[in-house]
Design an enzyme around this catalytic site. Structure first.
Site, PDB file in Angstrom:
ATOM      1  CB  SER A 252      -0.844   0.261   1.377  1.00  0.00           C
ATOM      2  OG  SER A 252      -0.028   0.410   2.442  1.00  0.00           O
ATOM      3  CE  LYS A 253      -2.214   6.576  -2.383  1.00  0.00           C
ATOM      4  NZ  LYS A 253      -3.681   6.571  -2.182  1.00  0.00           N
ATOM      5  NE  ARG A 254       0.380   0.643   5.945  1.00  0.00           N
ATOM      6  CZ  ARG A 254       1.029  -0.365   6.255  1.00  0.00           C
ATOM      7  NH1 ARG A 254       2.309  -0.338   6.915  1.00  0.00           N
ATOM      8  NH2 ARG A 254       0.727  -1.624   5.863  1.00  0.00           N
TER       9      ARG A 254
END
Ligand code: GLU
Length: 484
Positions: A252-254
């Site tokens: 994910s963006k993390r």
């Protein structure tokens, strides 16, 4: 066997993500390997979340990756339209068939009623799925619901028993139908759900192999039931594993950049990204990492796709990109570098002759050291700026030495007098000076590097000096002297 036909079917609700890119790549390689057809279908029935901008962004990313399609938007084809939003009549037609054959029925429940029922079921420890309450309504009951002005959704009648997905990657996966509720195929607004539209389209578009992310595996038994109810021939299914971050959670963006656009803008090369992505779940053997595109087409088969989750490792991608940069012709890199340098405001987007020559020289000198094209901006900005900003640590370490002012004062006129001014002549002058005053060459070179580049690390200083040119070098030595 009949002609292989595969499809990539993105929902245009955002950019093309790494996971989607891997899915389209596997489909594309599979099609090209088999000499088959690649279809691009836009699944834009989620009116609220679908945007034209996303369609454009996805198409741009596919083009940039060099993954083309034989049927779909732009190119057309015999089985269109290729936007689901333009196929609503077709879904209606097949929904009617399912009603007539008794496989589908109208459900009049409102979202509120369904919510209530779900809560009540959970309270009583029953499964929260739809109970089938509208399954057996009498014609009168239906009429009276309709008289209330209720717009029905259509639900598929799930039979008892079990449904087996013969998956090319995962083998046989058995689903017990009792855990599958009578699902909605057409919403009350007339739009199909994903599960229904995908079956109608894959069947009518003669898709032979459905290769997609394994988050769709739980949808597949529902889809198989509809294939069977509609008398369609089943395609083969291949569900490819999830992509996880290094911490083993879903990517994910993390975890950093996840869209193809971000990688393009950060100076990655499409061939590097393609090569990296194919290794997320596919391996030819235990060793080979680098594959040319033609080689991939030749070697790609589904039996070498793993069912284990793949780990996305940005460092490996960066390494691979560096490898591809070194394999790339300088002229191609120069074209790309111009974009990055112009975006950073270091040269104009229509570079002058001088800017172009300098960019060529800088690309040649940095090619071995960079891992993304944008590193040219980070590592080579000082070639293009008027002055340099000193890195604080480099300044303290090298420019505060007591012999620096006299060194610079002595070197400046010598460099001014050097002609021709190139790396050989300059090297002679600088080494000659160091020898003359009894210093090691490094003692002169390190401070000079900071004065000329602002930093303590750079490509070979004599090459740097040649590219900067006499005027810039002398001006920077002067400014360094002033700031001491
Ligand atoms: N539109 C679906 C998605 O983007 C397609 C899934 C499929 O390939 O069936 O997830």
């Amino acid at each position: 066997m009949s002609e292989v036909r595969v499809r990539f079917a993105p929902s245009p609700t955002g950019y093309l993500h790494v996971g989607g890119a891997r899915t389209v790549l596997f489909n594309w390689l599979f099609a090209r390997h088999a000499g088959g057809v690649m279809v691009l279908r836009i699944e834009d029935t989620d009116v609220e979340r679908s945007t034209e901008t996303s369609v454009d962004a996805i198409i741009d990313s596919l083009k940039w990756l060099g993954l083309d399609w034989d049927e779909g938007p732009i190119v057309g084809g015999d089985y269109g339209p290729y936007f689901q939003s333009e196929r609503l009549d077709i879904y209606r037609e097949y929904a009617d068939k399912l009603i007539k054959s008794g496989y589908a029925y109208p459900c009049y429940c409102t979202p509120e009623e369904l919510n209530e029922a779900r809560k009540a079921a959970m309270k009583q420890g029953r499964p929260p799925g739809y109970s089938g309450r509208c399954r057996d309504l009498s014609p009168e009951e239906r009429r009276s619901k309709e008289a209330e002005g209720r717009q029905p959704a259509l639900r598929f009648k799930v039979a008892e028993g079990e449904t087996v997905v013969n998956d090319l990657v995962r083998g046989d996966v058995v689903f017990r139908n009792e855990f599958i509720e009578d699902f909605v195929i057409l919403k009350s607004d007339g739009y199909p759900t994903y599960n229904f539209a995908v079956v109608v389209d894959d069947a009518l578009m003669r898709i032979t192999h459905v290769i997609r992310a394994d988050e769709h595996l739980p949808n597949t038994p529902k889809q198989i039931m509809m294939y069977e109810a509609l008398g369609f021939e089943l395609p083969e299914f291949a569900h490819v594993s999830m992509i996880l971050g290094k911490d083993k959670t879903k990517l994910s963006k993390r975890h950093g950049a996840t869209s193809v656009t971000q990688y393009r803008d950060a100076g990655y090369l499409p061939d590097a990204l393609v090569n990296y992505l194919v290794l997320l779940g596919w391996a030819y053997d235990a060793e080979q990492q680098i594959f040319g595109r033609e080689e991939l087409i030749e070697k790609f088969t589904l039996d070498k796709v793993s069912k284990n989750p793949a780990i996305f490792d940005p460092d490996k991608l960066l390494w691979m990109n560096g490898y591809y940069i070194r394999e790339t012709e300088n002229d191609t890199l120069v074209e790309l570098a111009i974009d990055h340098l112009a975006n950073a405001g270091l040269i104009s987007s229509e570079p002058s002759h001088e800017e172009l020559t300098k960019t060529q020289a800088v690309v040649a000198i940095l090619k071995e050291r960079i891992r993304t094209v944008s590193d040219i901006v980070d590592q080579g900005d000082f070639f293009f700026t008027e002055d340099v900003a000193f890195d604080e640590e480099a300044f303290q370490k090298f420019l505060t030495r007591d012999y620096v002012p006299e060194t610079f004062k002595a070197l400046k006129p010598r460099l001014e007098a050097t002609s021709p001014f190139n790396k050989q002549t300059v090297e002679k002058v600088i080494r000659g000076y160091a020898k003359e005053v009894g210093r090691k060459a490094g003692e002169v070179i390190h401070p000079l590097r900071v004065a000329l580049t602002g930093r303590s690390v750079s490509p070979g200083i004599f090459e740097v000096i040649e590219i900067l040119g006499k005027d810039t070098c002398c001006r920077r030595i002067n400014s360094a002297l002033k700031s001491l």
